[in-house]
Write an enzyme that holds these catalytic residues in place. Structure first.
Site, short mmCIF file in Angstrom:
data_model
loop_
_atom_site.label_atom_id
_atom_site.label_comp_id
_atom_site.label_asym_id
_atom_site.label_seq_id
_atom_site.Cartn_x
_atom_site.Cartn_y
_atom_site.Cartn_z
N ASP A 33 1.00 -1.02 0.17
CA ASP A 33 0.08 -0.01 -0.07
C ASP A 33 0.97 1.18 0.01
OD1 ASP A 33 -3.02 0.89 0.45
OD2 ASP A 33 -1.60 2.16 1.76
N GLU A 35 0.86 5.52 0.19
CA GLU A 35 0.54 6.78 0.30
C GLU A 35 1.39 7.91 -0.58
OE1 GLU A 35 -2.20 7.16 1.99
OE2 GLU A 35 -2.28 5.30 2.91
N HIS A 174 -5.39 5.18 6.20
CA HIS A 174 -4.69 5.81 5.23
C HIS A 174 -3.12 5.92 5.51
CE1 HIS A 174 -8.08 6.92 2.82
NE2 HIS A 174 -8.84 7.09 3.77
N ASP A 179 -2.92 0.07 6.41
CA ASP A 179 -3.77 -0.29 5.05
C ASP A 179 -3.08 -1.90 4.37
OD1 ASP A 179 -5.01 2.06 5.84
OD2 ASP A 179 -4.67 2.95 3.95
#
Length: 606
Positions: A33, A35, A174, A179
């Site tokens: 994952d 960001e 998030h 995540d």
């Protein structure tokens, strides 16, 4: 047409993992994952990477790192993720994090929730750091969930919704690692659902779709005992009636697709629902499989096959045997008869006939005429499109000149017809009568296609015996023996084996042919054309040739190339697939055989 058996002591072929399938429980997955500072890798950067490496339900390792972007993080992104400029000020740059992640993910299947987003950023980052863009095998939990989860269970397929549905121990927030951990729980929950549906390998998972009914999926066991090499398969119902005949280079893999979403044809779902068993015939190579398929379809006429079921319905144009011959549309022709075809439909035959009659004034009436009993002429005589042998304006000798021109245009040189129709197309185009010009062009294409097909068929059916060899991907040879346009024997020579004894054996075991009248005396039109396409394939060598393989120097194949005529439909001849020049002639020479191994020379090229 039986394959020559492998020599005693030959090494059996090991099935590949692609054929057996890779169980999900044996694979290593890296769930990742990211960001980022925005939604596009072209304008945004990664701010955090989190990844979890799992195998067989067990966590093998985790990776997490903030990433320092080159520009400030937008305020709304900081509010969403909680990642601020101060947090990433001392973090490593993307050039330091990417090598670590690539090593962490080495040899694994990548998994992400909305995988195109994460993989797009990872590929862009790898490219920016000087690495080649990785081609990861990957799974997308969003896509899988949409196939498995119903709207009654959760209102959407967001990560937070799926984590709640499967009782994940980690709540998505998030942040990359949290995540990724939640995605691991979602992945395992989806695997449990899929396992109950019989999806146990990653190949099954790639092909799985909720559009496939459970009853259809339960019949996957019908493919379990089928061969993994080339061959023909026959779906049968409970009474043994053939439903569908097909062919593949890997029979088992192909049949398995009928029980998955990769088979989109609606009628195939109906056929699978009726089928109770699948029979298979192993073949030496793909050409033998294609030929056997054609023969079985013509014999069984299975209801779920749409093509090749009725080879006897091919249409020909022939010149009648009478004092004043005319064109006649027939289903079969005998020896010594000037004919044109075959055509896939009566409409195509009519188009070709019209093209020929526009250039050569053969009579178009169906009455049998006698030189001794004149009859009234029709309107075509007044238009100059018929020499009117009916009322005596042309005798047998004068009319015979038109017949000779038609014979030549149908069998050898189509230029008299092509030149006349090209001039007419030019005149119509100059007068801006484009629709009429297009009609003439279509008729000319039908005529050229038919003449080229007949010339190609005749060239092969006149050869008493032809032996050819095609190189295989594993440096072996596929052998084929063809007699009068019929495949009569086939074999596949393993790598490192002297093929000369195989050539002798495959010739000795070949079927004896008994020619029948007609342009294809021993096989169907489609079989001979399939053989022609195979012979024109890359690397195919002629090993032996008893006779001459040639076609007219000014034949229709040259015209077909000039007009870019495509050969489609049920009688596809494949003349647009790179055949040699129509002036090429292949004559019989002293027999030679393909060789393999370190000391042998390659087979003689055509």
């Amino acid at each position: 047409m039986c394959p020559v058996p492998a020599p005693t002591g030959g090494v059996p072929r090991q099935a590949s993992l692609a054929e057996l399938g890779r169980p999900l429980s044996d694979l290593t997955f890296v769930v990742v994952d990211l960001e980022t500072t925005g939604g596009s890798p072209a304008t945004s950067e990664i701010t955090e990477i989190g990844a979890v490496r799992v195998r067989g339900g067990q966590i093998l390792g985790e990776m997490s790192s903030l990433v320092r972007p080159s520009a400030p993080i937008p305020a709304f992104i900081s509010v969403l993720t909680g990642i601020t400029d101060a947090m990433v000020a001392t973090a490593p740059g993307i050039g330091e994090v990417v090598p670590t992640f690539l090593e962490f993910a080495r040899g694994a299947v990548l998994v992400a929730h909305n995988a195109p987003f994460d993989l797009g950023f990872l590929r862009a980052a790898a490219t920016a750091c000087g690495y080649p863009a990785p081609a990861w095998e990957h799974l997308d939990t969003v896509r899988i969930a949409r196939r498995v989860i119903s709207r009654d269970e959760t209102r959407d397929c967001r990560l937070s919704s799926l984590a709640a549905l499967f009782g994940s121990a980690t709540q998505p927030n998030h942040r990359a690692l949290a995540d990724a951990r939640a995605t691991v729980d979602v992945l395992h929950g989806l695997f449990e659902r899929l396992g109950n549906l019989g999806v146990t390998t990653i190949e099954d998972l790639h092909e799985y779709s909720a559009r496939v009914s459970p009853a259809q999926r339960r019949k996957r066991h019908l493919a379990d005992d089928l061969p993994t090499g080339p061959g023909v398969y026959v779906f049968r119902d409970g009474t043994g009636r053939p439903l569908y005949v097909g062919t593949s280079r890997s029979v088992r893999s192909r049949v398995r697709t009928y029980f998955t979403a990769s088979e989109p044809r609606t009628r195939m779902a109906e056929m699978v629902a009726i089928a109770e068993r699948v029979d298979a015939i192993e073949c030496a190579h793909a050409l033998e499989a294609e030929v056997r398929e054609l023969r079985l379809i013509a014999e069984y006429k299975p209801p779920y096959n749409r093509r090749s079921r009725f080879p006897e319905r091919a249409v020909y144009l022939r010149l009648t045997d009478e004092p004043f011959p005319r064109l006649s549309r027939v289903r079969s022709v005998g020896d010594g008869v000037t004919s044109l075809g075959p055509f896939g439909s009566a409409a195509a035959a009519e188009s070709a006939a019209t093209a020929l009659l526009e250039a050569i004034p053969l009579r178009q009436c169906s009455t049998r005429l006698s030189p001794r009993r004149p009859t009234a002429a029709c309107a075509l005589a007044e238009l100059g499109r018929c020499g009117a042998p009916c009322d005596g304006r042309e005798g047998v000798a004068e009319y015979g000149q038109h017949v000779a021109a038609a014979r030549g245009a149908m069998t050898a040189d189509p230029r008299p017809v092509v030149d006349v129709l090209e001039r007419r197309i030019a005149r119509l185009s100059a007068d801006q009568r484009y629709e009429e010009a297009a009609g003439v062009r279509d008729r000319l294409a039908a005529y050229v296609r038919a003449v080229a097909r007949m010339q190609r068929l005749t060239a092969l059916t006149c050869i008493d015996e032809l032996v050819a060899a095609a190189p295989t991907a594993d440096a072996g040879w596929d052998l084929a023996v063809v007699r009068r346009g019929q495949l009569v024997s086939a074999a596949s020579v393993p790598r490192g084996t002297d093929p000369r004894p195989w050539v002798d054996a495959v010739v000795a075991s070949a079927e004896t042919v008994r020619p029948l009248p007609g342009p294809t005396p021993c096989a169907s039109v489609e079989e001979t054309e399939r053989i022609g396409r195979w012979l024109a394939g890359p690397g195919v060598r002629l090993v032996r040739l008893d006779g001459e393989w040639s076609w007219p120097a000014h034949g229709a194949i040259r015209a077909a190339r000039r007009f870019d005529v495509r050969f489609d439909g049920g009688l596809d001849s494949g003349f647009d697939r790179g055949f040699d020049s129509p002036t090429d002639t292949r004559r019989g020479r002293a027999p030679s055989s393909p060789r393999s191994g370190r000391s042998g020379r390659e087979p003689r090229k055509r």
